[in-house]
Design an enzyme around this catalytic site. Structure first.
Site, PDB file in Angstrom:
ATOM      1  N   GLU A  47     -59.451  23.617   3.983  1.00  0.00           N
ATOM      2  CA  GLU A  47     -59.440  22.294   4.634  1.00  0.00           C
ATOM      3  C   GLU A  47     -60.682  22.189   5.529  1.00  0.00           C
ATOM      4  OE1 GLU A  47     -56.588  22.304   7.838  1.00  0.00           O
ATOM      5  OE2 GLU A  47     -56.324  20.125   7.792  1.00  0.00           O
ATOM      6  N   ASN A 109     -58.509  13.091   6.340  1.00  0.00           N
ATOM      7  CA  ASN A 109     -58.666  14.527   6.117  1.00  0.00           C
ATOM      8  C   ASN A 109     -58.428  14.720   4.613  1.00  0.00           C
ATOM      9  OD1 ASN A 109     -58.448  17.299   6.014  1.00  0.00           O
ATOM     10  ND2 ASN A 109     -57.260  17.459   7.910  1.00  0.00           N
ATOM     11  N   LYS A 127     -54.854  13.877   3.275  1.00  0.00           N
ATOM     12  CA  LYS A 127     -53.726  14.554   3.950  1.00  0.00           C
ATOM     13  C   LYS A 127     -52.701  13.549   4.483  1.00  0.00           C
ATOM     14  CE  LYS A 127     -53.101  18.117   7.527  1.00  0.00           C
ATOM     15  NZ  LYS A 127     -53.878  18.997   8.442  1.00  0.00           N
ATOM     16  N   GLU A 147     -55.539  15.763  15.318  1.00  0.00           N
ATOM     17  CA  GLU A 147     -55.653  15.147  13.976  1.00  0.00           C
ATOM     18  C   GLU A 147     -55.110  13.722  13.959  1.00  0.00           C
ATOM     19  OE1 GLU A 147     -55.117  17.274  10.286  1.00  0.00           O
ATOM     20  OE2 GLU A 147     -54.679  19.067  11.433  1.00  0.00           O
ATOM     21  N   CYS A 185     -53.056  21.830   4.349  1.00  0.00           N
ATOM     22  CA  CYS A 185     -52.525  22.541   5.516  1.00  0.00           C
ATOM     23  C   CYS A 185     -51.089  22.186   5.880  1.00  0.00           C
ATOM     24  CB  CYS A 185     -53.448  22.362   6.712  1.00  0.00           C
ATOM     25  SG  CYS A 185     -53.052  23.590   7.984  1.00  0.00           S
ATOM     26  N   ASN A 210     -56.205  25.287   7.973  1.00  0.00           N
ATOM     27  CA  ASN A 210     -56.717  25.795   9.264  1.00  0.00           C
ATOM     28  C   ASN A 210     -55.497  25.951  10.157  1.00  0.00           C
ATOM     29  OD1 ASN A 210     -59.944  25.145  10.000  1.00  0.00           O
ATOM     30  ND2 ASN A 210     -59.138  23.937   8.313  1.00  0.00           N
TER      31      ASN A 210
HETATM   32  N1  CDT Z   1     -54.639  21.936  10.106  1.00  0.00           N
HETATM   33  C1  CDT Z   1     -53.308  21.933  10.247  1.00  0.00           C
HETATM   34  O1  CDT Z   1     -52.634  21.080   9.693  1.00  0.00           O
HETATM   35  N2  CDT Z   1     -52.796  22.877  11.045  1.00  0.00           N
HETATM   36  C2  CDT Z   1     -51.409  22.926  11.388  1.00  0.00           C
HETATM   37  C3  CDT Z   1     -51.267  23.475  12.761  1.00  0.00           C
HETATM   38  C4  CDT Z   1     -50.261  22.726  13.495  1.00  0.00           C
HETATM   39  S1  CDT Z   1     -50.284  23.089  15.193  1.00  0.00           S
HETATM   40  C5  CDT Z   1     -50.322  21.559  15.912  1.00  0.00           C
HETATM   41  C6  CDT Z   1     -50.557  23.757  10.442  1.00  0.00           C
HETATM   42  O2  CDT Z   1     -49.480  23.267  10.079  1.00  0.00           O
HETATM   43  O3  CDT Z   1     -50.907  24.880  10.112  1.00  0.00           O
END
Ligand code: CDT
Length: 403
Positions: A47, A109, A127, A147, A185, A210
């Site tokens: 991502e 995204n 996303k 985000e 993600c 990420n």
């Molecule tokens: N990039 C991403 O979606 N990361 C989220 C972290 C959430 S913490 C607010 C994940 O679900 O891994």
């Protein structure tokens, strides 16, 4: 007949705020060349692969914010084009995530599936599940996850698509070209994302991610090591469980390591088979290829037996999944309950109950007031029949001798 593909998740280690796209694309090309040497046919990148994970920063300057996004065609822009040109040269397919700014000024995204053989984007995904907050945290030391501030929820849905040119031979006629799906993600944590792809017969799900090693998604009480262990556990849990329940392979590619030397993202890039087993996983926090041979015929076991959706699903009971977003609990049975007063040797209690759903009996009373024993003493219940849905009961007990 086996339908074997060689697939890879290309993990990208730390990317710092000051790293240029050209530098990052150079690293991606190195991974792509290694994949070609290993006869890999499809490479998944993470991502937001071209930059550091900028949603961790509060960026108020519009120009600065736009600088994190790709404008125009990502496959032909000066800085990112060399990756797509290399995929064409090597005849490898790639899936890559990036921050997309559209001509209409929208921000998503996004990821694209680019066919090296055909030299074009076969599918795009934006996303859907955006984690974090719109407003930054008040805590000056907090690492944000913004985000919701910087992106709109994706508007393309979860579209499965066929990829031509990967398989040779007769099985194509029977099954058709392999069926891919993409998510990004946080989408991987939602059963709905997987089931929508599962209902299109998906055979390979691609997930770039990420995930902070410590932060909003793990309990604050955990120390950093335990938090990271938990984050990795949840990541693998959802990849494995959802691959199994949708009888699909899945690949996950991490952006990992210490961005700017301090913001740690988990690794855990992996390839999972349709039985939910881990076939391969990353061993480092840095740039790394995770490769596995995947026979798509192994999806048939699950798709034709335990998860043969057409035979076993009962959609008449699934309405809430699309009609409701948040939780709606059953109504509380006891709305208020109090020890009212003592009268002589007895205690008088009063409570409000939901008349339709509450069957007042001695067992319930014992649960509410364990220190008294309505079983051992004479007791009475008087219902006062009001006009509302609630009903007030008053009853008296004597203290239990042992209380
Ligand atoms: N990039 C991403 O979606 N990361 C989220 C972290 C959430 S913490 C607010 C994940 O679900 O891994």
């Amino acid at each position: 007949m086996p339908r074997v593909l060689r697939l890879a998740a290309a993990q990208l280690g730390a990317i710092h705020s000051t790293d240029s796209r050209t530098h990052v694309v150079g690293r991606m090309i190195t991974l792509l060349e290694s994949a070609a040497a290993e006869e890999v046919q499809v490479v998944l990148f993470p991502e937001l692969a071209f930059t550091t994970f900028f949603p961790r920063f509060l960026i108020n300057d519009e120009q600065e914010l736009e600088s994190w996004f790709e404008h125009g065609d990502v496959t032909t822009n000066t800085e990112t084009r060399p990756l797509f040109d290399k995929a064409k040269e090597l005849q490898i397919d790639i899936c890559v995530g990036y921050a997309e700014a559209t001509d209409e000024g929208k921000h998503f995204n996004t990821c694209v599936y680019f066919s090296g053989r055909e030299g074009r984007v076969l599918s795009k995904y934006r996303k859907v599940h955006l984690p974090g907050t719109f407003e930054p945290s008040d805590d000056p030391n907090a690492v944000h996850h913004l985000e919701k501030r910087y992106f709109e929820p994706g508007d393309l849905g979860f579209q499965a698509f066929r990829v031509p040119g990967l398989e040779e031979g007769g099985s194509l006629v029977e099954r058709g070209d392999p069926i891919f799906g993409m998510m990004i993600c946080n989408d991987r944590r939602w059963a709905e994302s997987w089931r929508v792809l599962g209902l299109q017969g998906v055979e390979i799900v691609l997930v770039g991610f990420n995930t902070p090693a410590f932060g909003h998604h793990t309990p604050k009480s955990l120390d950093p090591e335990e938090s990271e262990r938990m984050a990795l556990f949840h990541h693998k849990l959802v990849m494995q469980a959802h691959s199994y329940t949708n009888a699909t392979y899945s690949l996950a590619a991490a952006r990992s390591g210490y961005d700017d030397g301090k913001h740690k993202l988990i690794a855990g890039s992996c390839i999972v088979d349709p039985e939910g087993q881990l076939l391969a996983e990353a061993k480092t926090l840095g740039d790394e290829l995770v490769i596995a041979e995947c026979d798509l015929e192994l999806c048939r076991q699950g798709k034709e037996k335990i998860f043969a959706f057409e035979k076993h699903r009962r959609t008449e009971h699934y309405g809430r999944i699309t009609e409701q977003t948040g939780v709606v609990e059953p109504p509380k049975l006891v709305m208020a309950a109090d020890l009212e007063s003592s009268q002589g040797g007895a205690q008088v209690h009063r409570m409000l109950v939901d008349r339709d759903n509450y069957d007042l009996d001695k067992t319930i009373l014992k649960g509410l007031w364990p220190s008294v024993s309505p079983f051992d003493v004479p007791w009475s219940v008087n219902g006062s029949d009001g006009s509302s849905e609630e009903q007030q009961f008053e009853f008296a007990t004597a203290k239990h001798p042992q209380a």
